[in-house]
Design a protein around this motif. Structure first.
Motif, PDB file in Angstrom:
ATOM      1  N   PHE A   1      16.833  18.659  43.669  1.00  0.00           N
ATOM      2  CA  PHE A   1      15.724  19.351  43.020  1.00  0.00           C
ATOM      3  C   PHE A   1      15.545  20.699  43.705  1.00  0.00           C
ATOM      4  CE2 PHE A   1      15.263  14.869  42.437  1.00  0.00           C
ATOM      5  CZ  PHE A   1      14.828  14.736  41.132  1.00  0.00           C
TER       6      PHE A   1
ATOM      7  N   LEU B   1      11.899  25.097  45.968  1.00  0.00           N
ATOM      8  CA  LEU B   1      10.686  24.489  45.425  1.00  0.00           C
ATOM      9  C   LEU B   1       9.473  25.058  46.142  1.00  0.00           C
ATOM     10  CD1 LEU B   1      11.973  20.816  45.415  1.00  0.00           C
ATOM     11  CD2 LEU B   1      11.658  22.267  43.403  1.00  0.00           C
TER      12      LEU B   1
ATOM     13  N   PRO C   1       7.853  21.255  48.227  1.00  0.00           N
ATOM     14  CA  PRO C   1       8.788  20.126  48.247  1.00  0.00           C
ATOM     15  C   PRO C   1       8.150  18.822  48.704  1.00  0.00           C
ATOM     16  CG  PRO C   1       9.307  21.681  50.000  1.00  0.00           C
ATOM     17  CD  PRO C   1       8.262  22.308  49.148  1.00  0.00           C
TER      18      PRO C   1
ATOM     19  N   SER D   1       5.267  17.603  47.818  1.00  0.00           N
ATOM     20  CA  SER D   1       4.699  16.911  46.661  1.00  0.00           C
ATOM     21  C   SER D   1       5.802  16.331  45.780  1.00  0.00           C
ATOM     22  CB  SER D   1       3.787  17.835  45.852  1.00  0.00           C
ATOM     23  OG  SER D   1       4.531  18.867  45.246  1.00  0.00           O
ATOM     24  N   VAL D   2       6.966  17.002  45.727  1.00  0.00           N
ATOM     25  CA  VAL D   2       8.099  16.469  44.969  1.00  0.00           C
ATOM     26  C   VAL D   2       8.579  15.173  45.617  1.00  0.00           C
ATOM     27  CG1 VAL D   2      10.490  16.906  44.257  1.00  0.00           C
ATOM     28  CG2 VAL D   2       8.783  18.735  44.098  1.00  0.00           C
TER      29      VAL D   2
ATOM     30  N   THR E   1      14.391  16.778  52.649  1.00  0.00           N
ATOM     31  CA  THR E   1      14.094  18.165  52.338  1.00  0.00           C
ATOM     32  C   THR E   1      15.002  19.034  53.191  1.00  0.00           C
ATOM     33  OG1 THR E   1      11.789  17.633  51.865  1.00  0.00           O
ATOM     34  CG2 THR E   1      12.296  19.930  52.301  1.00  0.00           C
TER      35      THR E   1
ATOM     36  N   GLU F   1       6.082  12.400  44.809  1.00  0.00           N
ATOM     37  CA  GLU F   1       6.167  11.970  43.412  1.00  0.00           C
ATOM     38  C   GLU F   1       7.418  11.143  43.164  1.00  0.00           C
ATOM     39  OE1 GLU F   1       4.971  11.434  39.491  1.00  0.00           O
ATOM     40  OE2 GLU F   1       3.844  12.161  41.223  1.00  0.00           O
ATOM     41  N   LEU F   2       8.553  11.552  43.719  1.00  0.00           N
ATOM     42  CA  LEU F   2       9.786  10.778  43.553  1.00  0.00           C
ATOM     43  C   LEU F   2       9.665   9.393  44.193  1.00  0.00           C
ATOM     44  CD1 LEU F   2      12.422  13.576  44.210  1.00  0.00           C
ATOM     45  CD2 LEU F   2      11.958  12.439  42.025  1.00  0.00           C
TER      46      LEU F   2
ATOM     47  N   VAL G   1      14.957  19.494  47.594  1.00  0.00           N
ATOM     48  CA  VAL G   1      14.791  18.070  47.866  1.00  0.00           C
ATOM     49  C   VAL G   1      16.024  17.348  47.341  1.00  0.00           C
ATOM     50  CG1 VAL G   1      13.465  16.000  47.295  1.00  0.00           C
ATOM     51  CG2 VAL G   1      12.279  18.136  47.822  1.00  0.00           C
TER      52      VAL G   1
END
Length: 98
Positions: free
Chosen positions: A3, A14, A17, A19-20, A42, A23-24, A52
């Motif tokens: 990502f 990003l 990153p 928060s990514v 990361t 969420e994942l 990420v």
């Protein structure tokens, strides 16, 4: 999966990153059955951009979403699997033993 990289394979980075990653991890834990344990990392580059990386060990397929759907990925495309396709696929990978 990576990502923060464009379709042209350029590192865009990003904005957030962390928060990514959260969420994942949530998707892998709550929206997939059986739940999978992701390997999330990361990576920071010298120019300050961060990406990420998600890796999963899919040893127990098939997986389904929380609403009971099954998907198949072929290259960059994904599509929902019809029940008949799923049944045929399961017959091929899990033959009955007597």
């Amino acid at each position: 999966m990576i990502f923060g990289v464009s379709d042209q394979l350029r590192v865009q980075g990003l904005m957030n990153p962390e928060s990514v990653v959260e969420e994942l991890a949530k998707i892998c834990r709550e929206d997939i059955f059986p739940p999978i344990v992701p390997l999330l990392d990361t990576i920071a580059f010298d120019n300050g951009r961060r990406i990420v990386v998600l890796d999963v060990d899919g040893k127990r397929p098939p997986y389904r979403t929380h609403d009971g759907r099954f998907y198949l990925r072929i290259g960059a495309e994904k599509r929902e699997i019809a029940r008949s396709e799923l049944s045929n696929w399961l017959d091929e990978i899990r033959p009955l033993a007597f």
